[in-house]
Design an enzyme around this catalytic site. Structure first.
Site, short mmCIF file in Angstrom:
data_model
loop_
_atom_site.label_atom_id
_atom_site.label_comp_id
_atom_site.label_asym_id
_atom_site.label_seq_id
_atom_site.Cartn_x
_atom_site.Cartn_y
_atom_site.Cartn_z
CG HIS A 257 -6.57 0.26 -1.93
ND1 HIS A 257 -6.84 -0.35 -0.71
CD2 HIS A 257 -7.48 -0.26 -2.80
CE1 HIS A 257 -7.87 -1.17 -0.84
NE2 HIS A 257 -8.28 -1.14 -2.08
CB CYS B 218 -0.98 -0.02 1.16
SG CYS B 218 -0.23 0.09 2.82
CG HIS C 7 -4.57 -0.03 3.66
ND1 HIS C 7 -3.82 -0.96 2.99
CD2 HIS C 7 -5.47 0.45 2.76
CE1 HIS C 7 -4.25 -1.06 1.74
NE2 HIS C 7 -5.25 -0.21 1.57
#
Length: 360
Positions: free
Chosen positions: A335, A275, A323
């Site tokens: 993402h 990420c 994240h």
């Protein structure tokens, strides 16, 4: 970064977002493996509930794996920087040692010349001594030396002290590097353990159950996307339109070009990403250097509210910020979700949001 590790395969093709299915802690604790009662034919509702329990547990494991991944990224970043520092110090030691040897050769030449001209043997001995301080402390020897010899000896003494200091720094740096490497290995094992547990749990599902799980997840994704679209429409109708900066547009364009590439923990491209590796690479393509780890990216950026969110801003998730995704507008982001998935577009509402930050 990704060259030293391999992407994991065999995990369910499209495991859903980690927050797509909300279950209580008690429900997660009662997750059971399938096949315990072959004679009992479970109803469709009970099977669906069991599948959701497995998915919830797997999602939780993926979340934990990503927390460990961010710790791994931080450890690797620290180890890489420490390795660079250690290499620079070792190079400096080598450079100064070469100069010291040149000075030693000069002193040797002076000593040889003095010996040939009838100088004292003790003078020659001192000139070639390994301890320059002892040499300087013997004033009666220094009195017999020329100005050039004295200067060379002072240089020799200074260089010896500097090398000793540089070597001490290098040793300390190498010790820190070893500590950083041990932490890196620890976090790598933590990630692998979570992913292995998730894979084993997914392996308990039959092909039919996996298909049902995929259908459940697809419905959850659609619901989340609809919610994001509705929220975005409501927000845009009550606020002025936003503009996308040139740099933000470049970051988004780069991220779009990565769609479909696999998630690999610790990866920063060009063939795979995690990420924060994706967001870092996207903004690097726009000429902006941001930190490696999600939490550091959040601290680096300028904080914005949900109503101020613009394309190119980063959206951070979970209370520990484990994240991050790149916002592209209309409640959507690009993402890299987790192992077993690929870089994709998803609604920002699918995970608990911790905050937003602008990188320019």
């Amino acid at each position: 970064m990704a060259t030293h590790r391999k992407p994991r395969t065999g995990i369910l093709t499209a495991p859903g977002p980690r927050a797509a299915v909300g279950l209580t802690t008690a429900a997660l604790a009662t997750v059971t493996l399938f096949g315990e009662s072959a004679s009992a034919a479970p109803s469709a509702n009970s099977t669906t509930a069991s599948i959701k329990q497995v998915q919830a547990r797997v999602n939780k494991l993926y979340e934990q794996a990503e927390v460990a991944t961010e710790k791994y990224n931080a450890a690797k970043d620290k180890a890489d920087k420490q390795r660079t520092t250690a290499d620079q110090l070792l190079d400096e030691v080598a450079r100064k040692t070469a100069k010291l040897n040149a000075t030693r050769d000069t002193l040797g030449a002076y000593a040889a010349a003095q010996y040939r001209s009838g100088g004292l043997d003790t003078t020659t001995t001192y000139l070639l001594a390994n301890d320059p301080q002892q040499l300087l402390d013997n004033a009666h020897v220094m009195d017999r030396m020329s100005g050039r010899t004295e200067a060379a000896l002072e240089t020799f003494r200074t260089q010896t002290i500097e090398i000793a200091q540089e070597r001490a720094k290098a040793v300390e740096s190498l010790t820190k590097l070893d500590d950083a490497q041990q932490e890196l290995n620890k976090q790598k094992k933590a990630v692998q353990q979570k992913l292995t547990t998730a894979q084993k749990l997914l392996n308990t599902l039959t092909a039919k159950e996996k298909a049902r799980l995929a259908a459940i997840q697809k419905a959850a994704d659609a619901a989340a996307a609809a919610k994001a679209a509705s929220s975005s429409s409501s927000s845009s109708s009550s606020s002025s339109s936003t503009t996308t900066s040139t740099k933000a547009a470049k970051a988004i364009a780069f991220a779009r070009a990565q769609l479909g590439k696999p998630y690999v923990y610790g990866a920063t491209g060009p063939n795979s990403y995690d990420c924060s590796g994706l967001t870092q690479a996207s903004w690097a393509a726009a000429g902006v250097s941001i930190p490696r780890v999600a939490a550091a990216q959040y601290s680096y950026g300028t904080k914005v509210s949900a109503s101020e969110l613009q394309p190119g801003d980063l959206v951070f998730f979970y209370s520990g910020i484990s994240h991050v995704g790149l916002y592209i507008g209309d409640g959507q982001m690009i993402h890299a979700p987790h192992t077993g998935t690929v870089v994709k577009i998803a609604p920002i509402s699918e995970m608990p949001i911790a905050g937003y930050a602008r990188m320019t």
